[in-house]
Design a protein around this motif. Structure first.
Motif, PDB file in Angstrom:
ATOM      1  N   UNK B  51      -7.876 -14.424  15.365  1.00 34.00           N
ATOM      2  CA  UNK B  51      -8.014 -15.455  14.344  1.00 34.00           C
ATOM      3  C   UNK B  51      -9.469 -15.882  14.184  1.00 34.00           C
ATOM      4  N   UNK B  52     -10.155 -16.035  15.325  1.00 39.29           N
ATOM      5  CA  UNK B  52     -11.553 -16.484  15.290  1.00 39.29           C
ATOM      6  C   UNK B  52     -12.444 -15.412  14.681  1.00 39.29           C
ATOM      7  N   UNK B  53     -12.102 -14.152  14.919  1.00 34.07           N
ATOM      8  CA  UNK B  53     -12.869 -13.074  14.299  1.00 34.07           C
ATOM      9  C   UNK B  53     -12.694 -13.129  12.784  1.00 34.07           C
ATOM     10  N   UNK B  54     -11.476 -13.404  12.383  1.00 35.11           N
ATOM     11  CA  UNK B  54     -11.190 -13.508  10.955  1.00 35.11           C
ATOM     12  C   UNK B  54     -11.954 -14.678  10.333  1.00 35.11           C
ATOM     13  N   UNK B  55     -12.052 -15.777  11.091  1.00 37.15           N
ATOM     14  CA  UNK B  55     -12.747 -16.960  10.583  1.00 37.15           C
ATOM     15  C   UNK B  55     -14.261 -16.787  10.606  1.00 37.15           C
ATOM     16  N   UNK B  56     -14.732 -15.779  11.328  1.00 36.51           N
ATOM     17  CA  UNK B  56     -16.179 -15.600  11.445  1.00 36.51           C
ATOM     18  C   UNK B  56     -16.761 -16.370  12.605  1.00 36.51           C
ATOM     19  N   UNK B  57     -15.903 -16.856  13.502  1.00 39.23           N
ATOM     20  CA  UNK B  57     -16.387 -17.604  14.659  1.00 39.23           C
ATOM     21  C   UNK B  57     -16.718 -16.671  15.820  1.00 39.23           C
ATOM     22  N   UNK B  58     -16.272 -15.437  15.724  1.00 36.41           N
ATOM     23  CA  UNK B  58     -16.665 -14.415  16.699  1.00 36.41           C
ATOM     24  C   UNK B  58     -17.123 -13.189  15.917  1.00 36.41           C
ATOM     25  N   UNK B  59     -18.152 -12.533  16.410  1.00 35.88           N
ATOM     26  CA  UNK B  59     -18.525 -11.254  15.820  1.00 35.88           C
ATOM     27  C   UNK B  59     -17.591 -10.190  16.356  1.00 35.88           C
ATOM     28  N   UNK B  60     -17.324  -9.158  15.563  1.00 33.72           N
ATOM     29  CA  UNK B  60     -16.499  -8.071  16.092  1.00 33.72           C
ATOM     30  C   UNK B  60     -17.410  -6.909  16.475  1.00 33.72           C
ATOM     31  N   UNK B  61     -16.971  -6.142  17.485  1.00 37.41           N
ATOM     32  CA  UNK B  61     -17.776  -5.002  17.943  1.00 37.41           C
ATOM     33  C   UNK B  61     -17.591  -3.814  16.999  1.00 37.41           C
TER      34      UNK B  61
END
Lengths: 314, 368, 286
Positions: B51-61
């Motif tokens: 969810x946080x990756x989707x929100x942009x709160x985590x970068x994805x590798x």
């Protein structure tokens, strides 16, 4: 009290922390018959505080209103408005204010730099321990440190003179006078700020930054509209603590300045030491009264400010 | 408030590691416009990270995230135009409810008049009329989450993200707010992704539920599909309650409690001894004097009243303890002899990986 | 989980952090370095020597430093008595207030914070007559000064103990112990004190640190302690004075390091030590 004060005694609680609810409404585990004994249990501490805090304070403040013969007089209090004495109050005030502001800003900067570092990491531990030490590092030892650093033969003085041809004492030696207090005071104000202000920064919830971001705010918006306002009360609380800390400081000045009494605590020293001179001990009382008055004014101003600006706090 | 058109969300092979630990291990998820999807799984399964990756709160590798057909993989969080509700404490404490709700509008440079009007409407929608001047410490947890919901919705975002928004609330408020979220979502038609570890919550609100485990989506389907046809042993155990009973797999059937039942996933189940998962509602109480030879005989250990139904623990002659769900009017006394009938439905076999020491535990709760 | 998050948070970048801490850290190291350098100087002749340090352990100079050893001894005695005041007077009162008079908690907190607004220099003005009176009862032995020091450490000790006490649900703990049959002494000794060990240790150390650095009250009441002795000896031997300042700085640093270690110990780590757990079953026996 030496040059330092309690970390976080004023409003530096983490903002937004939820207090333990219902604690005060809890049923007390006592039974009526134990109550008298319990009240009795409070008396030793009450007596101690009365004898060594309330009584001395009361004595200090009331001696101002008596002459050496024990008669009531307002002469001592009137002397507070002597231009010479007023000058020392002004000096005390501005040196405290100046070092408090510099200390608060630099200290807050250090706290900011520590944001995001692991709270249990080596960096945090090291800086927090060092800060506690340096905030305690008042008085005589601090004076020595600065004599060794920027005394006439101090490390930095000599280095500047021989390497850069710069004589910091070209206009006379200022270390043993009022301006000489500024650097040593900053030296303990900054660490004091770090230990009092850091808990407030720790109280910033990551969700606030994340909510800000998902709602379309930038990092600048975060600081301007969220972290800034939330931290403001804690910042001013710490600033005030720093001011009080410098204003009541005596030991550093006493060790550094042996001639003249440029700040109020040194005036009290000279009044106490020359006790044999008629009427002077009552003068010390008047000066003490003046110091307390300044403290009370500052604290009151702060609490009014606090009430006005922070309805959102509990 | 107008109806924002829900946007499609597509996650493709999204991978993310924290210090060597794979939080997301190639997540693929396609959410239809206006759909309500629940990400369900135990803690540490990667649902919140997704969810946080989707929100942009985590970068994805690695992998990509598309919102509304556009690549948003590297877009900063504040440019994604998503609404998010956090687990707790996300309201700005120095702002009133109205100021909190207005914040997103302020960021979008909406005029003061408009802001006030829209914030009031949003607060009304979540049932907080007249609460606009409250600070968060003056509100209950449920009210705070309602404000957070209003704040997330007022900007009419393309997607609504809910990160365990109910987990800090009391049971009753939880159900209330859950149903209300579903109502508002249906009303607005907004694409919603809801992270939870509570299977009951997920099954109750979502159009489709994605069960996650170890950074991957194990199965995605409607609540009923997940419950009736779990694709993997993990899902079978995680969703709903099951009795675990020793049995023997033979081909595409399993021999358990003296009966031969069909297997749900015969292709992935090797022959031999296995733990068979049987739903409590697939076992029924029969009259004790019934002479049907297919019935199981046992003794009631305890029985608990669950409101609309009753659940009893019944010990069979060989020591196996079974949980059985039955109507409230059947009220067997502890110690009473009863007969049990096993429904002839396909059953799943427990996952050997996650097989803990459950030798005599009759009921496996997904929560435990 | 947001450690590797993109730049949405408040945290500064690595470079910014390094720059700020590096510059300020370097500036703050200068006076310490200067003190060390000074303690190694060979008089006005220039060059460096270890003789100032070695003379400390030279038996010949014992007489020379008598005032220092007296001052150090006095300060240590004062530290012990002050810790005693904190643990025997302040701590029981705090526990009593917590358990029986929750409404007095604010009052107690207020009292304990007063010494911040009443500077030591003001206190001294009023303490002089008080000590004249005390002298007539206890004589003028040095330990009586600890009564005044107990007041100066009050805010520090209170804060440390209060944060520990606050984190503990003392009421529930004592109710649980009482319901298991423990008497009040057992509640205190077997349940509350073991859980307060961290706070007690930290409060003691901070009190010691404050007392060792105290100058104002001792000097103006004409008593000898470590700080007055250091100032006195600096007139005749500034090198030794600086060395002592460095040593006491080091001592305080070590004390505070211990506090830091004690303070950050996790509840989990703590519970691995059986002795620090409240043992409710033992409470039943008594």
């Amino acid at each position: 009290m030496t040059l330092t004060d309690t970390p976080g005694a004023l409003s530096t609680e983490p903002p937004g922390a939820v207090p333990a609810r219902g604690q005060s409404q809890r049923r007390r585990p006592g039974r009526p018959r134990g109550r008298a004994a319990s009240i009795l249990g409070l008396t030793p501490f009450a007596f101690y505080v009365l004898a060594f805090l309330a009584l001395p304070t009361a004595i200090a403040l009331t001696t101002a209103f008596f002459d050496s013969a024990g008669g009531f007089t307002l002469d001592n209090v009137a002397t507070l408005f002597d231009p010479l004495i007023l000058d020392t109050f002004v000096s005390s005030f501005w040196i405290s204010a100046l070092t408090a502001v510099i200390g608060a800003v630099v200290g807050a900067l250090v706290c900011y730099a520590l944001l995001g570092a692991r709270p249990d990491g080596a960096l945090r531990m090291m800086i927090e321990s060092a800060s506690s030490v340096l905030a305690q590092f008042g008085g005589v030892m601090l004076a020595f440190a600065f004599i060794a650093t920027i005394g006439v033969q101090g490390l930095i003085t000599v280095m500047l003179r021989s390497q850069f041809g710069l004589d910091i004492y070209a206009d006379g030696v200022w270390l043993y006078a009022l301006p000489g207090l500024i650097l040593p005071y900053i030296y303990f104000q900054v660490p004091l700020m770090v230990i009092t202000f850091m808990p407030a920064l720790d109280g910033l919830k990551p969700q606030w930054a994340e909510a800000n971001a998902t709602l379309g705010g930038s990092r600048f918006t975060y600081w301007r509209r969220i972290a800034g306002p939330i931290l403001a009360p804690a910042f001013f609380g710490s600033l005030l603590l720093l001011f009080a800390n410098a204003f009541s400081g005596y030991a550093t000045a006493a060790a550094l300045i042996s001639q003249g009494s440029q700040i109020v605590p040194l005036q009290i020293r000279s009044a106490l030491i020359s006790e044999t001179v008629l009427g002077r001990s009552n003068m010390a009382g008047a000066l003490a009264l003046g110091m307390i008055a300044v403290m009370i004014v500052v604290m009151t101003a702060y609490s009014i400010l606090q009430k006005r600006t922070t309805r959102w706090q509990r | 408030m107008t109806n924002p058109q829900g946007a499609a969300v597509v996650l493709t092979d999204v991978t993310k590691s924290f210090a060597g630990h794979r939080a997301l291990d190639g997540v693929n998820l396609a959410v239809e416009p206006g759909e309500f999807i629940a990400l369900l799984g135990p803690s540490g399964c990667g649902k919140t990270t997704a969810l946080r990756a989707l929100a942009g709160l985590e970068n994805v590798d690695a992998g990509s995230i598309h919102i509304d057909g556009k690549d948003a993989t590297d877009a900063p969080a504040n440019k994604r135009d998503l609404g998010m509700v956090f687990q707790s404490y996300s309201l700005f404490p120095h702002m009133t409810a109205a100021e909190n709700v207005e914040f997103g509008l302020r960021m979008r440079r909406v005029g003061a008049e408009d802001r006030r009007r829209r914030a009031a409407a949003a607060l009304k929608m979540v049932g907080l009329d007249g609460h606009s001047d409250r600070y968060s410490h003056e509100q209950s947890g449920g009210q705070q989450q309602r404000v957070a919901l209003a704040r997330a919705l007022v900007t009419e975002p393309r997607v609504l993200l809910l990160d365990e928004p109910l987990s800090a609330l009391d049971a009753k408020v939880r159900v209330q707010l859950r149903d209300e979220i579903r109502r508002i979502q249906t009303e607005l038609g907004i694409t919603t992704i809801f992270v939870t570890h509570d299977q009951e919550e997920a099954l109750a609100v979502a159009d489709r539920v994605a069960v996650m485990r170890d950074g991957r989506i194990e199965q995605i389907g409607t609540p009923e599909e997940l419950y009736r046809r779990p694709a993997t042993p993990f899902v079978a155990q995680f969703v709903g309650l099951s009795n675990r009973v020793a049995g023997t797999v033979e081909g595409d059937t399993v021999l358990v409690l003296g009966q031969r039942l069909p297997l749900l996933e015969p292709s992935t189940t090797p022959d031999g001894p296995a733990s068979v998962l049987i739903r409590p509602e697939d076992i029924t109480l029969a009259a004790p004097d019934s002479s049907d030879a297919g019935l199981l005989r046992g003794r009631v250990l305890s029985t608990s009243f669950l409101g609309s139904l009753r659940r009893s623990q019944i010990q069979l002659a060989d020591g196996t303890v079974l949980a059985v769900q039955h109507p409230v009017r059947d009220d067997p006394a502890p110690g009473a002899e009863v007969a049990l009938a096993l429904a002839r439905v396909p059953v799943a076999v427990a996952d050997t990986d996650t097989d803990t020491d459950t030798a005599n535990v009759a009921v496996e709760s997904s929560q435990s | 989980m947001s450690r590797t998050a993109p730049s949405i948070g408040a945290a500064p970048s690595r470079v910014t952090r390094g720059l700020i801490l590096g510059i300020i850290g370097a500036l703050f190291a200068i006076p310490i370095i200067a003190m060390i350098e000074f303690s190694l100087r060979d008089g006005l002749a220039g060059g460096y020597t270890l003789s100032h340090w070695t003379s400390l352990v030279d038996p010949a100079s014992v007489a020379k430093y008598r005032s220092l050893t007296t001052g150090l001894g006095n300060s240590l005695l004062l530290a012990v008595v002050t810790v005693g005041i904190v643990l025997l007077l302040l701590l029981p009162t705090m526990i009593l207030v917590q358990l029986r008079f929750p409404r007095l908690r604010r009052v107690l907190e207020f009292i304990c914070i007063i010494p911040i607004t009443v500077p030591a220099i003001v206190l001294v003005v009023g303490l002089a007559p008080v000590y004249r009176f005390i002298g007539s009862i206890f004589g003028s032995s040095i330990w009586t000064l600890a009564f005044a020091y107990g007041i100066t450490v009050l805010p520090y000790a209170y804060r440390t103990l209060a944060s520990n006490l606050g984190a503990l649900d003392a009421i529930t703990l004592s109710e649980a112990a009482r319901s298991l049959g423990a008497g009040w002494p057992s509640v205190l000794w077997r349940v509350l004190l073991p859980n307060l060990r961290r706070g007690i240790l930290a409060a003691s150390f901070i009190s010691v640190a404050v007392v060792l650095g105290e100058y104002t009250i001792a000097s103006l009441l004409s008593r000898q302690n470590l700080q007055t002795a250091i100032l006195l000896i600096s007139k005749s031997d500034p090198y030794v004075a600086v060395i002592f300042a460095l040593l006491s700085l080091l001592l305080v640093f070590l004390l505070l390091l211990v506090i830091g270690k004690v303070g950050t110990r996790r509840p989990g780590a703590r519970s691995s030590k059986p002795s620090s757990k409240p043992d409710l079953t033992q409470g039943v026996a008594s």
